[in-house]
Design a protein around this motif. Structure first.
Motif, PDB file in Angstrom:
ATOM      1  N   UNK A 214       0.941  -1.233   0.118  1.00 26.98           N
ATOM      2  CA  UNK A 214       0.109  -0.169  -0.024  1.00 26.98           C
ATOM      3  C   UNK A 214       0.894   1.068   0.037  1.00 26.98           C
ATOM      4  N   UNK A 215       1.810   1.295   0.970  1.00 31.13           N
ATOM      5  CA  UNK A 215       2.813   2.455   1.041  1.00 31.13           C
ATOM      6  C   UNK A 215       3.403   2.682  -0.350  1.00 31.13           C
ATOM      7  N   UNK A 216       3.999   1.449  -0.727  1.00 27.63           N
ATOM      8  CA  UNK A 216       4.560   1.631  -2.094  1.00 27.63           C
ATOM      9  C   UNK A 216       3.906   2.323  -3.117  1.00 27.63           C
ATOM     10  N   UNK A 217       2.569   1.695  -3.314  1.00 31.41           N
ATOM     11  CA  UNK A 217       1.860   2.283  -4.229  1.00 31.41           C
ATOM     12  C   UNK A 217       1.530   3.922  -4.359  1.00 31.41           C
ATOM     13  N   UNK A 218       1.203   4.063  -3.095  1.00 28.77           N
ATOM     14  CA  UNK A 218       0.962   5.633  -2.887  1.00 28.77           C
ATOM     15  C   UNK A 218       2.139   6.526  -3.056  1.00 28.77           C
ATOM     16  N   UNK A 219       3.498   5.986  -2.719  1.00 28.17           N
ATOM     17  CA  UNK A 219       4.614   6.835  -3.108  1.00 28.17           C
ATOM     18  C   UNK A 219       4.956   6.866  -4.346  1.00 28.17           C
ATOM     19  N   UNK A 220       4.600   5.722  -5.016  1.00 29.59           N
ATOM     20  CA  UNK A 220       5.103   5.940  -6.568  1.00 29.59           C
ATOM     21  C   UNK A 220       4.059   6.808  -7.207  1.00 29.59           C
ATOM     22  N   UNK A 221       2.796   7.002  -6.949  1.00 29.17           N
ATOM     23  CA  UNK A 221       1.932   7.901  -7.486  1.00 29.17           C
ATOM     24  C   UNK A 221       2.226   9.221  -7.086  1.00 29.17           C
ATOM     25  N   UNK A 222       2.568   9.570  -5.737  1.00 34.22           N
ATOM     26  CA  UNK A 222       2.952  10.609  -5.286  1.00 34.22           C
ATOM     27  C   UNK A 222       4.348  11.289  -6.117  1.00 34.22           C
ATOM     28  N   UNK A 223       5.413  10.301  -6.243  1.00 31.12           N
ATOM     29  CA  UNK A 223       6.302  10.884  -7.151  1.00 31.12           C
ATOM     30  C   UNK A 223       6.371  11.157  -8.553  1.00 31.12           C
ATOM     31  N   UNK A 224       5.201  10.522  -9.112  1.00 28.10           N
ATOM     32  CA  UNK A 224       5.105  10.654 -10.456  1.00 28.10           C
ATOM     33  C   UNK A 224       4.112  12.091 -10.623  1.00 28.10           C
ATOM     34  N   UNK A 225       3.550  12.544  -9.540  1.00 25.72           N
ATOM     35  CA  UNK A 225       2.454  13.637  -9.591  1.00 25.72           C
ATOM     36  C   UNK A 225       3.100  14.848  -9.255  1.00 25.72           C
ATOM     37  N   UNK A 226       3.848  15.360 -10.522  1.00 30.24           N
ATOM     38  CA  UNK A 226       4.782  16.601 -10.419  1.00 30.24           C
ATOM     39  C   UNK A 226       3.823  17.576 -10.177  1.00 30.24           C
ATOM     40  N   UNK A 239       2.498   6.707   7.882  1.00 31.27           N
ATOM     41  CA  UNK A 239       4.197   6.753   8.337  1.00 31.27           C
ATOM     42  C   UNK A 239       4.756   5.849   7.288  1.00 31.27           C
ATOM     43  N   UNK A 240       4.332   4.820   7.139  1.00 31.95           N
ATOM     44  CA  UNK A 240       5.075   3.972   6.013  1.00 31.95           C
ATOM     45  C   UNK A 240       5.206   4.544   4.779  1.00 31.95           C
ATOM     46  N   UNK A 241       4.020   5.244   4.397  1.00 33.32           N
ATOM     47  CA  UNK A 241       4.103   5.991   3.070  1.00 33.32           C
ATOM     48  C   UNK A 241       5.393   7.067   2.916  1.00 33.32           C
ATOM     49  N   UNK A 242       5.489   7.816   4.209  1.00 35.55           N
ATOM     50  CA  UNK A 242       6.573   8.796   4.356  1.00 35.55           C
ATOM     51  C   UNK A 242       7.929   8.000   4.148  1.00 35.55           C
ATOM     52  N   UNK A 243       8.123   6.891   4.967  1.00 37.18           N
ATOM     53  CA  UNK A 243       9.344   6.276   4.655  1.00 37.18           C
ATOM     54  C   UNK A 243       9.706   5.970   3.217  1.00 37.18           C
ATOM     55  N   UNK A 244       8.614   5.469   2.344  1.00 38.58           N
ATOM     56  CA  UNK A 244       8.664   5.152   0.994  1.00 38.58           C
ATOM     57  C   UNK A 244       9.049   6.328   0.342  1.00 38.58           C
ATOM     58  N   UNK A 245       8.688   7.532   0.685  1.00 34.81           N
ATOM     59  CA  UNK A 245       9.137   8.744   0.018  1.00 34.81           C
ATOM     60  C   UNK A 245      10.404   9.163   0.499  1.00 34.81           C
ATOM     61  N   UNK A 258       6.247  17.785  -1.525  1.00 33.99           N
ATOM     62  CA  UNK A 258       5.971  18.067  -2.726  1.00 33.99           C
ATOM     63  C   UNK A 258       7.175  17.891  -3.436  1.00 33.99           C
ATOM     64  N   UNK A 259       7.072  17.188  -4.715  1.00 32.82           N
ATOM     65  CA  UNK A 259       8.187  16.748  -5.646  1.00 32.82           C
ATOM     66  C   UNK A 259       9.550  16.655  -4.737  1.00 32.82           C
ATOM     67  N   UNK A 260       9.621  15.414  -4.088  1.00 36.27           N
ATOM     68  CA  UNK A 260      10.728  14.935  -3.398  1.00 36.27           C
ATOM     69  C   UNK A 260      11.418  15.856  -2.165  1.00 36.27           C
ATOM     70  N   UNK A 261      10.385  16.914  -1.607  1.00 33.81           N
ATOM     71  CA  UNK A 261      10.885  17.817  -0.537  1.00 33.81           C
ATOM     72  C   UNK A 261       9.997  17.928   0.378  1.00 33.81           C
TER      73      UNK A 261
END
Length: 358
Positions: A214-226, A239-245, A258-261
């Protein structure tokens, strides 16, 4: 005709929107940060619901904003049995004295407005007085982990007006200093007699379950969501999503990314608003055992933030199995209505489950 003792902790919940995760010992700082009282409005909403259901109810209360003003604004002519020495600095001792006087008056129910600390004050005082007067909480605090609260102020008023039996429920509280440092230490403080009703919340439960995919999926979407701003709520799932980010988020706070920051960590409501962009996504997970998506532990995500954002709810399958429905209690009726209904909740990298928000 029922007699209800009403006591309001007017400072309850003031620390939530300004990121303090509680108000115990932090009232001055909360006010310096611009915090506004929310308990009086919640008390008024509950008492108006009582007046609508049972206008003949007799109200016994404490002076000023500890109940008298709210009762009069709701249309009651309350019996006032005392008041705080200073309305500017009401304390737990004032709450306990109010409860003692309600017990002496023989009220049928004590309706209190606050959080877990207020619930403890009420329950412990009743035990000291040797009485088993039923109690019911109107949720107004930042921490609302106990099973003695109704799910909303309006629900509390309806239950107070209509209940016909009680059951024993848990009063829990946590260490606010540890909570601010990201650790939850919940302890059973007391037991209380509480009206039996569907509109009561459960005790906070700490749920498990694998959330890596779940965390990996949300993080992948966020990274691609420029260009999109992500407002990431508290809890272990997010918190697991934050770690994936790629960052260690504040476990019980709200972080903006936002955008890796990381734009701001452990943000207040105003800080979140200041960092919102053209497109914003709020990611939250329901509290295990209670099912609250908003209104419990994440008050920093204010109605203003929600209005300007998309909302993505994430949760493990086991957590959803345990809650049945999801709940919202932002303090803004319009926002709550906009969130209610059927919603897709992300439970895996791609999988979603339909859940009803009430």
């Amino acid at each position: 005709m029922r007699t209800i003792g009403v006591v309001v902790n007017p400072i309850a919940g003031m620390g939530g929107r300004v990121g303090l995760k509680g108000t115990d010992g932090k009232v001055v700082e909360a006010r310096e940060r611009g915090a506004e009282a929310r308990a009086p409005d919640r008390a008024l909403a509950a008492l108006r619901a009582v007046a609508e259901r049972a206008p003949e109810t007799e109200i016994v209360t404490y002076g000023g904003e500890m109940g008298e003003r709210e009762a009069r604004d709701a249309g009651f002519g309350p019996e006032v049995v005392g008041g705080p020495e200073s309305e500017a600095t009401t304390t737990a001792a004032d709450t306990r004295e109010a409860v003692r006087r309600f017990a002496a008056e023989g009220v049928d129910l004590i309706l209190f407005v606050g959080g877990d600390g207020t619930a403890v004050d009420v329950a412990e005082t009743l035990k000291e007085e040797g009485v088993e007067t039923p109690t019911l909480g109107v949720p107004a605090g930042v921490k609302v982990y106990s099973a003695v609260f109704a799910v909303t102020p309006e629900a509390a008023g309806r239950v107070a007006a209509d209940f016909d039996r009680t059951e024993t429920r848990e009063v829990n509280d946590i260490d606010e200093d540890a909570y601010r440092e990201g650790e939850v230490r919940a302890d059973l403080k007391a037991l209380a007699e509480v009206p039996v009703a569907e509109d009561l919340q459960s005790s906070k439960q700490v749920g498990g379950g694998t959330v890596e995919s779940l965390a990996a999926g949300v993080a992948d979407d966020a990274k691609a969501d420029e260009g999109a701003t992500y407002v990431l709520g508290p809890g272990s799932t997010v918190g697991a999503i934050k770690s994936e980010l790629g960052f260690e988020g504040s476990p019980l706070g709200v972080d903006v990314w936002r955008d890796g920051e990381v734009l701001v960590a452990d943000a207040t409501a105003d800080e979140i608003l200041d960092h919102l962009g053209d497109r914003n996504v709020v990611v939250v997970s329901p509290i295990g055992g209670q099912g609250f998506v908003f209104g419990r532990g994440n008050d920093q995500i204010s109605p203003e933030v929600i209005r300007r954002s998309e909302v993505e709810v994430v949760a493990s399958k086991s957590k959803l199995d345990g809650v049945g429905v999801l709940r919202v209690d932002t303090g803004d009726d319009g926002v709550d209505d906009s969130l209610r209904g059927w919603r897709k909740v992300r439970v895996g990298r791609f999988e979603r489950r339909m859940m009803k928000v009430v």
